[in-house]
Design an enzyme around this catalytic site. Structure first.
Site, PDB file in Angstrom:
ATOM      1  N   ASP A 107      -0.313   5.366   9.843  1.00  0.00           N
ATOM      2  CA  ASP A 107       0.728   4.377  10.162  1.00  0.00           C
ATOM      3  C   ASP A 107       2.110   4.980   9.937  1.00  0.00           C
ATOM      4  O   ASP A 107       3.128   4.362  10.258  1.00  0.00           O
ATOM      5  CB  ASP A 107       0.519   3.075   9.372  1.00  0.00           C
ATOM      6  CG  ASP A 107       0.701   3.255   7.875  1.00  0.00           C
ATOM      7  OD1 ASP A 107       0.750   4.405   7.414  1.00  0.00           O
ATOM      8  OD2 ASP A 107       0.800   2.225   7.171  1.00  0.00           O
ATOM      9  N   SER A 108       2.150   6.215   9.414  1.00  0.00           N
ATOM     10  CA  SER A 108       3.416   6.960   9.355  1.00  0.00           C
ATOM     11  C   SER A 108       4.015   7.083  10.747  1.00  0.00           C
ATOM     12  O   SER A 108       5.204   7.374  10.893  1.00  0.00           O
ATOM     13  CB  SER A 108       3.182   8.355   8.760  1.00  0.00           C
ATOM     14  OG  SER A 108       2.125   9.022   9.429  1.00  0.00           O
ATOM     15  N   GLU A 121      -1.971  10.712  -2.834  1.00  0.00           N
ATOM     16  CA  GLU A 121      -0.623  11.007  -2.317  1.00  0.00           C
ATOM     17  C   GLU A 121       0.397  11.058  -3.454  1.00  0.00           C
ATOM     18  O   GLU A 121       0.513  10.127  -4.263  1.00  0.00           O
ATOM     19  CB  GLU A 121      -0.200   9.948  -1.278  1.00  0.00           C
ATOM     20  CG  GLU A 121       1.224  10.205  -0.756  1.00  0.00           C
ATOM     21  CD  GLU A 121       1.569   9.518   0.543  1.00  0.00           C
ATOM     22  OE1 GLU A 121       0.700   8.879   1.154  1.00  0.00           O
ATOM     23  OE2 GLU A 121       2.755   9.647   0.948  1.00  0.00           O
ATOM     24  N   GLU A 126      -4.981   1.622   2.369  1.00  0.00           N
ATOM     25  CA  GLU A 126      -4.209   1.924   1.159  1.00  0.00           C
ATOM     26  C   GLU A 126      -4.578   0.977   0.014  1.00  0.00           C
ATOM     27  O   GLU A 126      -4.789  -0.215   0.247  1.00  0.00           O
ATOM     28  CB  GLU A 126      -2.708   1.777   1.436  1.00  0.00           C
ATOM     29  CG  GLU A 126      -2.130   2.888   2.272  1.00  0.00           C
ATOM     30  CD  GLU A 126      -0.606   2.803   2.395  1.00  0.00           C
ATOM     31  OE1 GLU A 126       0.035   2.052   1.629  1.00  0.00           O
ATOM     32  OE2 GLU A 126      -0.069   3.485   3.280  1.00  0.00           O
ATOM     33  N   LYS A 148      -8.698   4.161   7.495  1.00  0.00           N
ATOM     34  CA  LYS A 148      -8.127   4.407   6.158  1.00  0.00           C
ATOM     35  C   LYS A 148      -7.434   3.134   5.681  1.00  0.00           C
ATOM     36  O   LYS A 148      -6.833   2.415   6.484  1.00  0.00           O
ATOM     37  CB  LYS A 148      -7.122   5.556   6.176  1.00  0.00           C
ATOM     38  CG  LYS A 148      -6.495   5.813   4.791  1.00  0.00           C
ATOM     39  CD  LYS A 148      -5.664   7.074   4.749  1.00  0.00           C
ATOM     40  CE  LYS A 148      -4.267   6.905   5.277  1.00  0.00           C
ATOM     41  NZ  LYS A 148      -3.439   5.905   4.542  1.00  0.00           N
ATOM     42  N   ASP A 196      -5.552   4.440  10.796  1.00  0.00           N
ATOM     43  CA  ASP A 196      -4.959   3.883   9.572  1.00  0.00           C
ATOM     44  C   ASP A 196      -4.754   2.380   9.742  1.00  0.00           C
ATOM     45  O   ASP A 196      -4.105   1.951  10.707  1.00  0.00           O
ATOM     46  CB  ASP A 196      -3.591   4.566   9.365  1.00  0.00           C
ATOM     47  CG  ASP A 196      -3.202   4.651   7.914  1.00  0.00           C
ATOM     48  OD1 ASP A 196      -3.963   4.178   7.057  1.00  0.00           O
ATOM     49  OD2 ASP A 196      -2.121   5.225   7.647  1.00  0.00           O
TER      50      ASP A 196
HETATM   51  O1  KIV Z   1       0.207   7.370   7.353  1.00  0.00           O
HETATM   52  C1  KIV Z   1      -0.005   8.551   7.021  1.00  0.00           C
HETATM   53  O2  KIV Z   1       0.341   9.496   7.735  1.00  0.00           O
HETATM   54  C2  KIV Z   1      -0.702   8.783   5.765  1.00  0.00           C
HETATM   55  C3  KIV Z   1      -0.868  10.196   5.320  1.00  0.00           C
HETATM   56  C4  KIV Z   1       0.418  10.752   4.921  1.00  0.00           C
HETATM   57  C5  KIV Z   1      -1.904  10.348   4.273  1.00  0.00           C
HETATM   58  O3  KIV Z   1      -1.112   7.851   5.124  1.00  0.00           O
END
Ligand code: KIV
Length: 292
Positions: free
Chosen positions: A50-51, A189, A121, A119, A89
């Site tokens: 989600d970055s 992280e 968090e 993924k 994510d």
């Molecule tokens: O969103 C992302 O890119 C991440 C990574 C930096 C682990 O969560």
């Protein structure tokens, strides 16, 4: 373990890497050409993080990212990838309300976007129940503890986590409970390398570090940081392998200069009418009809 470099990377294959002491390689990708490059380079895991909200959509943080944006980019990535495990994510508030909604959203990454895992968090008690439910629904889950960027409004700012007794203990317990809940691996992280080492030694599933030192079972970076294509602040843990922004800036500047001066396009970039038709062109343009 003999490695078949072309074999599709699976969740069990990643777990086996830890058992054999082989490092896991991981990177983010958000689009087709980048995913193709990363996959062809042999990276094991591609995270559609989600970055992408900050890196390619220009949001201030990851909180505004939606499910639809995540699915759109995950589809582009899975169309390009042949070998790596693609992980989608789960964006903020896609796994917060109920088990049903969480499983529905997680399953969309697999069913509609072709990802192999998701993924999530955090590792609070409510989160663990949701992770258990996703695993129960056959959705492989990658956990994430330490700095969790979706908590930005709670944390105030991005900073190294686990630098005091209470936080270090909390991170270890969180990682252990993610393993118990069924996560196939855990992202660590922005935590001190000593803590990452201790967590890695205690977990049976692999740890994948970002800003967590060299002792994790694998490493992940944001592609744009590694490539020098990031517009904003670059964290200390990033190693920039290329200055893509500078190279692209130079190329675009050269193009604009060539257009202004007439140096582009050259004859080699142009199409020609056959010799015989060139003379006829003015009359074609006058009538549009073949002469009798
Ligand atoms: O969103 C992302 O890119 C991440 C990574 C930096 C682990 O969560």
């Amino acid at each position: 373990m003999a490695e078949d470099s072309n074999a599709k990377v699976t969740v069990p294959a990643l777990r086996a890497k830890k058992a054999c002491g082989q490092k896991i390689t991981a990177l983010t990708a958000y689009d087709f050409p980048t995913a193709r490059v990363v996959d062809e380079a042999g990276v094991d895991l591609i995270l559609v993080g989600d970055s992408l909200g900050m890196v390619v959509l220009g949001y201030e943080n990851t909180v505004p990212v939606t499910m639809e944006e995540m699915l759109h980019h995950t589809r582009a990535v899975t169309r390009a990838v042949r070998r790596a495990l693609v992980v989608g994510d789960m964006p903020y508030f896609s796994f917060h309300l109920s088990k049903e909604e969480t499983i529905r959203n997680a399953s969309r990454f697999l069913k509609e976007a072709g990802a192999g895992a998701v993924k999530v968090e955090g590792a609070g008690p409510k989160r663990l129940k949701l992770i258990e439910a996703m695993v129960e629904a056959e959705i492989p889950v990658l956990g994430h503890v330490g700095l969790t960027p979706q908590s930005i409004h709670h944390l105030g700012r991005f900073k190294v986590r686990g630098k005091c007794r209470e936080e270090a203990h909390h991170i270890l317990e969180g990682a252990l409970s993610l393993e118990r809940a069924g996560c196939f691996a855990v992202v660590l992280e922005c935590i001190p390398r000593e803590l990452a080492r201790a967590v890695t030694e205690r977990l049976r599933v692999p740890t994948i570090g970002i800003g967590a030192g060299p002792h994790c079972d694998g490493q992940i970076l944001v592609f744009h940081d590694l490539a020098g294509f990031t517009t904003g602040y670059l964290p200390k843990f990033v190693k920039k392998y290329l200055d893509l922004r500078k190279l692209l800036g130079r190329a675009v500047g050269d193009y604009a200069r060539d257009v202004r001066s007439g140096a582009f396009p050259e004859d080699a970039h142009s199409f020609h009418l056959p010799e015989a038709d060139r003379k006829a062109l003015p009359s074609w343009l006058r009538t549009g009809k073949k002469r009798p």
